[in-house]
Design an enzyme around this catalytic site. Structure first.
Site, mmCIF file in Angstrom:
data_model
loop_
_atom_site.group_PDB
_atom_site.id
_atom_site.type_symbol
_atom_site.label_atom_id
_atom_site.label_comp_id
_atom_site.label_asym_id
_atom_site.label_seq_id
_atom_site.Cartn_x
_atom_site.Cartn_y
_atom_site.Cartn_z
ATOM 1 N N CYS A 204 0.799 -1.229 0.000
ATOM 2 C CA CYS A 204 0.000 0.000 0.000
ATOM 3 C C CYS A 204 0.839 1.291 0.000
ATOM 4 C CB CYS A 204 -0.991 -0.044 1.161
ATOM 5 S SG CYS A 204 -2.390 1.046 0.903
ATOM 6 N N ARG B 190 -12.387 6.631 -1.309
ATOM 7 C CA ARG B 190 -11.549 5.534 -0.801
ATOM 8 C C ARG B 190 -11.977 4.231 -1.456
ATOM 9 N NH1 ARG B 190 -8.050 7.293 2.373
ATOM 10 N NH2 ARG B 190 -7.078 5.265 2.630
ATOM 11 N N HIS C 116 -3.602 -5.533 2.186
ATOM 12 C CA HIS C 116 -3.261 -5.705 3.602
ATOM 13 C C HIS C 116 -3.873 -7.040 4.020
ATOM 14 C CE1 HIS C 116 -1.977 -1.540 4.265
ATOM 15 N NE2 HIS C 116 -2.979 -1.175 3.507
HETATM 16 N N1 GLN Z 1 -2.119 6.995 1.908
HETATM 17 C C1 GLN Z 1 -2.283 6.031 0.913
HETATM 18 C C2 GLN Z 1 -3.663 6.006 0.271
HETATM 19 O O1 GLN Z 1 -4.694 6.168 0.928
HETATM 20 C C3 GLN Z 1 -1.870 4.680 1.474
HETATM 21 C C4 GLN Z 1 -2.785 4.108 2.507
HETATM 22 C C5 GLN Z 1 -2.376 2.781 3.067
HETATM 23 O O2 GLN Z 1 -1.167 2.430 3.134
HETATM 24 N N2 GLN Z 1 -3.333 2.016 3.529
HETATM 25 O O3 GLN Z 1 -3.733 5.819 -0.919
#
Ligand code: GLN
Length: 251
Positions: free
Chosen positions: A98, A132, A201
């Site tokens: 990520c 998101r 993740h």
């Molecule tokens: N900040 C990044 C995004 O939201 C990575 C987030 C994360 O590592 N979960 O794209």
């Protein structure tokens, strides 16, 4: 049968900055799946200011984090950019999750004013999206091709960054269910040589023991310059976890 003649050195990059959704579990899975086979493991935590010796490590791992932590991690990664690139070119396996994945590409553009430089190991770039991309995700990994092996990979994604890959960098997965790199092209993650970036993740490796073993095999093969078949593990619990996640994400 123990594989006691073998040992692997792991570099865990900036665990104090990038470690959300239990990303540390990836280190535990990699380490334990080696130890259960009698393969010796040393884990070194690379912290801010540490100068990496690229010849010292057989596997690199970096987790995810929010934008604020990515700022600090970006500065530190850039200081080690050439040394990490040298290791990547030497086929050392690496796994970047990520926020770490985004920093292994060319850049992560957060807004017109804010840009985080990456270390360009992966030929990809990321721009901030306005929603998101969150949820359970499943995909197919074409490298896990053995007939008797389930080549699905499962995980949990939560990112707003949209990533686009090109050139010699190929997708890690073809998305079955979920968003993946950008929610549009059905690609998830990236691979260049033995370097893998992914939004998954979960943590990823405990839920995907086949992929974890694939990484271990790559590390052993590069270090010892021959194929070293891994001793089979029971994996009853791991397979149940994988199946359960596959069900949640959808096939
Ligand atoms: N900040 C990044 C995004 O939201 C990575 C987030 C994360 O590592 N979960 O794209």
């Amino acid at each position: 049968m123990n594989q006691i003649d073998f040992s692997l050195n792991i570099a865990h990059l900036y665990p104090d900055l990038l470690n959300i959704y239990g990303d540390f579990g990836n280190i535990l899975a990699f380490k334990n799946r080696c130890l259960w086979r009698g393969i010796e493991i040393n884990v070194e935590e690379i912290k801010a200011g540490h100068r990496i010796n690229p010849d010292e490590f057989d596997f690199y791992f970096i987790g995810g984090g929010q934008d604020i932590e990515q700022y600090m991690a970006s500065e530190e990664l850039l200081k080690n950019k050439e040394r990490l690139k040298k290791a990547a070119e030497n086929n050392v396996p690496m796994l970047a999750i990520c926020g770490g994945y985004q920093l292994f590409g060319h850049y992560y553009r957060i807004s017109k004013e804010k840009n985080l430089d990456g270390i360009s190991i992966l030929d990809c770039y990321t721009t901030a999206g306005n929603k998101r991309l969150i949820g359970n995700i499943s995909g197919v990994c074409s490298y896990l091709t053995k007939d008797d092996v389930d080549n699905t990979v499962v995980g949990f994604e939560n990112h707003s960054g949209l990533t686009y890959i090109k050139g010699d960098t190929k997708p890690f997965l073809k998305v079955i269910k979920g968003f993946g790199n950008n929610g549009k092209d059905k690609t998830e993650g990236a691979r260049y040589k033995n370097v893998f970036g992914t939004y998954l993740h979960g943590p990823l490796l405990p839920k995907n023991p086949v992929f974890c073993d694939y990484l271990i095999s790559l590390a052993l093969k590069r270090k010892y310059k021959c194929n070293i078949p891994l001793v089979e593990l029971a994996d009853t619990v791991e397979e149940k976890a994988h199946e359960a996640c596959l069900k949640i994400a959808g096939k």
